[in-house]
Design a protein around this motif. Structure first.
Motif, PDB file in Angstrom:
ATOM      1  N   VAL A 284       4.600  -5.172  -8.056  1.00 28.11           N
ATOM      2  CA  VAL A 284       3.987  -3.873  -7.764  1.00 28.11           C
ATOM      3  C   VAL A 284       4.813  -2.734  -8.348  1.00 28.11           C
ATOM      4  O   VAL A 284       4.267  -1.789  -8.942  1.00 28.11           O
ATOM      5  CB  VAL A 284       3.795  -3.688  -6.246  1.00 28.11           C
ATOM      6  N   LEU A 285       6.120  -2.793  -8.202  1.00 27.04           N
ATOM      7  CA  LEU A 285       6.983  -1.753  -8.760  1.00 27.04           C
ATOM      8  C   LEU A 285       6.806  -1.659 -10.274  1.00 27.04           C
ATOM      9  O   LEU A 285       6.739  -0.561 -10.838  1.00 27.04           O
ATOM     10  CB  LEU A 285       8.441  -2.029  -8.409  1.00 27.04           C
ATOM     11  N   ALA A 286       6.717  -2.812 -10.916  1.00 24.13           N
ATOM     12  CA  ALA A 286       6.523  -2.819 -12.369  1.00 24.13           C
ATOM     13  C   ALA A 286       5.157  -2.261 -12.745  1.00 24.13           C
ATOM     14  O   ALA A 286       5.031  -1.448 -13.675  1.00 24.13           O
ATOM     15  CB  ALA A 286       6.697  -4.237 -12.907  1.00 24.13           C
ATOM     16  N   GLU A 287       4.118  -2.669 -12.016  1.00 16.09           N
ATOM     17  CA  GLU A 287       2.766  -2.186 -12.296  1.00 16.09           C
ATOM     18  C   GLU A 287       2.664  -0.673 -12.130  1.00 16.09           C
ATOM     19  O   GLU A 287       1.988   0.010 -12.911  1.00 16.09           O
ATOM     20  CB  GLU A 287       1.763  -2.854 -11.351  1.00 16.09           C
ATOM     21  N   GLU A 288       3.331  -0.165 -11.122  1.00 10.98           N
ATOM     22  CA  GLU A 288       3.234   1.257 -10.794  1.00 10.98           C
ATOM     23  C   GLU A 288       4.221   2.119 -11.575  1.00 10.98           C
ATOM     24  O   GLU A 288       4.156   3.350 -11.511  1.00 10.98           O
ATOM     25  CB  GLU A 288       3.463   1.453  -9.289  1.00 10.98           C
ATOM     26  N   GLY A 289       5.152   1.492 -12.275  1.00  9.19           N
ATOM     27  CA  GLY A 289       6.157   2.262 -12.998  1.00  9.19           C
ATOM     28  C   GLY A 289       7.135   2.983 -12.095  1.00  9.19           C
ATOM     29  O   GLY A 289       7.675   4.036 -12.444  1.00  9.19           O
ATOM     30  N   ILE A 290       7.373   2.417 -10.911  1.00  5.47           N
ATOM     31  CA  ILE A 290       8.277   3.029  -9.935  1.00  5.47           C
ATOM     32  C   ILE A 290       9.715   2.633 -10.268  1.00  5.47           C
ATOM     33  O   ILE A 290      10.009   1.477 -10.553  1.00  5.47           O
ATOM     34  CB  ILE A 290       7.901   2.592  -8.510  1.00  5.47           C
ATOM     35  N   VAL A 291      10.605   3.615 -10.220  1.00  4.69           N
ATOM     36  CA  VAL A 291      12.013   3.417 -10.564  1.00  4.69           C
ATOM     37  C   VAL A 291      12.843   3.312  -9.286  1.00  4.69           C
ATOM     38  O   VAL A 291      12.722   4.152  -8.384  1.00  4.69           O
ATOM     39  CB  VAL A 291      12.530   4.591 -11.420  1.00  4.69           C
ATOM     40  N   ARG A 292      13.676   2.291  -9.194  1.00  2.00           N
ATOM     41  CA  ARG A 292      14.593   2.163  -8.061  1.00  2.00           C
ATOM     42  C   ARG A 292      15.915   2.839  -8.387  1.00  2.00           C
ATOM     43  O   ARG A 292      16.480   2.651  -9.467  1.00  2.00           O
ATOM     44  CB  ARG A 292      14.829   0.690  -7.732  1.00  2.00           C
TER      45      ARG A 292
ATOM     46  N   ASP B 201       0.828  -1.205   0.000  1.00  2.52           N
ATOM     47  CA  ASP B 201       0.000   0.000   0.000  1.00  2.52           C
ATOM     48  C   ASP B 201       0.865   1.258   0.000  1.00  2.52           C
ATOM     49  O   ASP B 201       0.545   2.248  -0.671  1.00  2.52           O
ATOM     50  CB  ASP B 201      -0.925   0.011   1.225  1.00  2.52           C
ATOM     51  N   LEU B 202       1.952   1.236   0.764  1.00  5.92           N
ATOM     52  CA  LEU B 202       2.867   2.376   0.784  1.00  5.92           C
ATOM     53  C   LEU B 202       3.505   2.587  -0.583  1.00  5.92           C
ATOM     54  O   LEU B 202       3.601   3.719  -1.064  1.00  5.92           O
ATOM     55  CB  LEU B 202       3.958   2.157   1.834  1.00  5.92           C
ATOM     56  N   LEU B 203       3.940   1.517  -1.201  1.00 10.42           N
ATOM     57  CA  LEU B 203       4.550   1.641  -2.519  1.00 10.42           C
ATOM     58  C   LEU B 203       3.576   2.260  -3.521  1.00 10.42           C
ATOM     59  O   LEU B 203       3.946   3.128  -4.314  1.00 10.42           O
ATOM     60  CB  LEU B 203       5.012   0.270  -3.022  1.00 10.42           C
TER      61      LEU B 203
END
Length: 314
Positions: free
Chosen positions: A289-297, A240-242
């Motif tokens: 989740v990172l992939a779904e949200e398009g979040i970059v590490r 949820d935080l991500l």
């Protein structure tokens, strides 16, 4: 959680498109104990975290620093320490016990409020310098600085130790863990004005800061009872935080450790939660989740490189 506030321009200065949602997953407490070292070194090797920070005064820091020196491609910072919170395992200042940084037993105080009330600025500056220099002398390519238990933020009494922290960060060209906004931290709204002043001081020195600093509760709900929080609930809360991350750079700090008898003998509480965090960081659902949200590490090294490059043009 409150809506995301406007981020700084940090993400574009790092070379990412405007609106990028970038995160740094950092493991605190490297070097605190063997279970921490086993967990964190493994997570780094598997690419499951982006960085870690070493508690240099702790007994297991030589092993952590040796790992960092042998693996300088990993982002390893210094977790500046002024507190020693457990009852069965404690640590002392590198600068000795004849200072304002110790309690009656000669250890760092167990709580942040005592540090804020009693620590002299000169003693803090000397101790922080010793902790960083020890890491550098061990061969670690230190990428950033942060602080154990938030003892420099002034959250308990209003007296902060940020000047000493920023001075060290600026002199070594290192970014520092201080968020630009209290969003998602559970702090009273009036603290934002105090934070704004600290951010201006860091900006004036050229110290790069992330936009946000997020984690989840340190304590496992219902720990030790029949109603103890399950791993799946911890995982879902983190997801949820991500999903709530806004544009800009957000650091997530966790405390993954190998849960077992040794950790249970070391800490007063939270051993199971720290084991859950190790499991969480290896969970493939996080990748999904990172992939779904398009979040970059990203890592702290990119912030350090930016700070040092901008210092040349200041």
């Amino acid at each position: 959680m409150t809506p995301s506030l406007a981020p700084s321009d940090l993400v574009t200065r790092l070379g990412h498109p405007d609106g990028t949602r970038a995160i740094i997953i950092n493991a605190d407490d490297f070097g605190m104990c063997a279970p921490a070292n086993t967990a964190i070194s493994g997570l780094l090797a598997r690419g499951r975290i982006d960085s870690t920070t070493v508690m240099v005064p702790c007994s297991w820091s030589p092993e952590a620093l040796a790992f960092a020196a042998a693996n300088n491609g990993f982002d390893v910072g210094v977790h500046l320490v002024l507190t020693s919170e457990w009852t069965r395992y404690r640590w002392r200042p590198l600068t000795g016990t004849a200072s304002s940084l110790v309690d009656a037993d000669g250890f760092f105080p167990a709580d942040v409020a005592t540090v804020e009330r009693t620590a002299r600025g000169a003693d803090v500056a000397a101790e922080f310098d010793a902790q960083l220099e020890t890491a550098l002398a061990a061969g670690a390519d230190v990428t950033h600085l942060d602080n154990h238990m938030g003892s420099v933020y002034g959250l308990e009494t209003g007296r902060d130790l940020l000047a000493e922290s920023f001075g060290l960060a600026a002199s070594h060209g290192l970014p520092f863990r201080l968020p630009r906004t209290i969003e998602g931290m559970g702090l009273a709204p009036e603290f934002q004005a105090v934070l704004d002043g600290a951010v201006r001081a860091a900006d004036a020195l050229g110290v790069v800061l992330p936009d946000r600093l997020w984690t989840h509760p340190f304590v496992l709900a219902g720990e030790g009872t029949a109603d103890e929080e399950a791993y799946e609930h911890v995982r879902d809360g983190f997801i949820d935080l991500l999903r709530a991350v806004g544009a800009g750079v957000t650091e997530f700090y966790l405390h993954p450790m190998l849960d077992g008898d040794e950790l249970a003998r070391t800490v007063d509480f939270g051993a199971r939660k720290r084991g859950y965090e190790l499991r969480l960081l290896d969970d493939p659902m996080i990748d999904d989740v990172l992939a779904e949200e398009g979040i970059v590490r990203i890592g702290w090294r990119s912030l350090r490189d930016l700070q040092r490059a901008e210092a040349v043009t200041r």
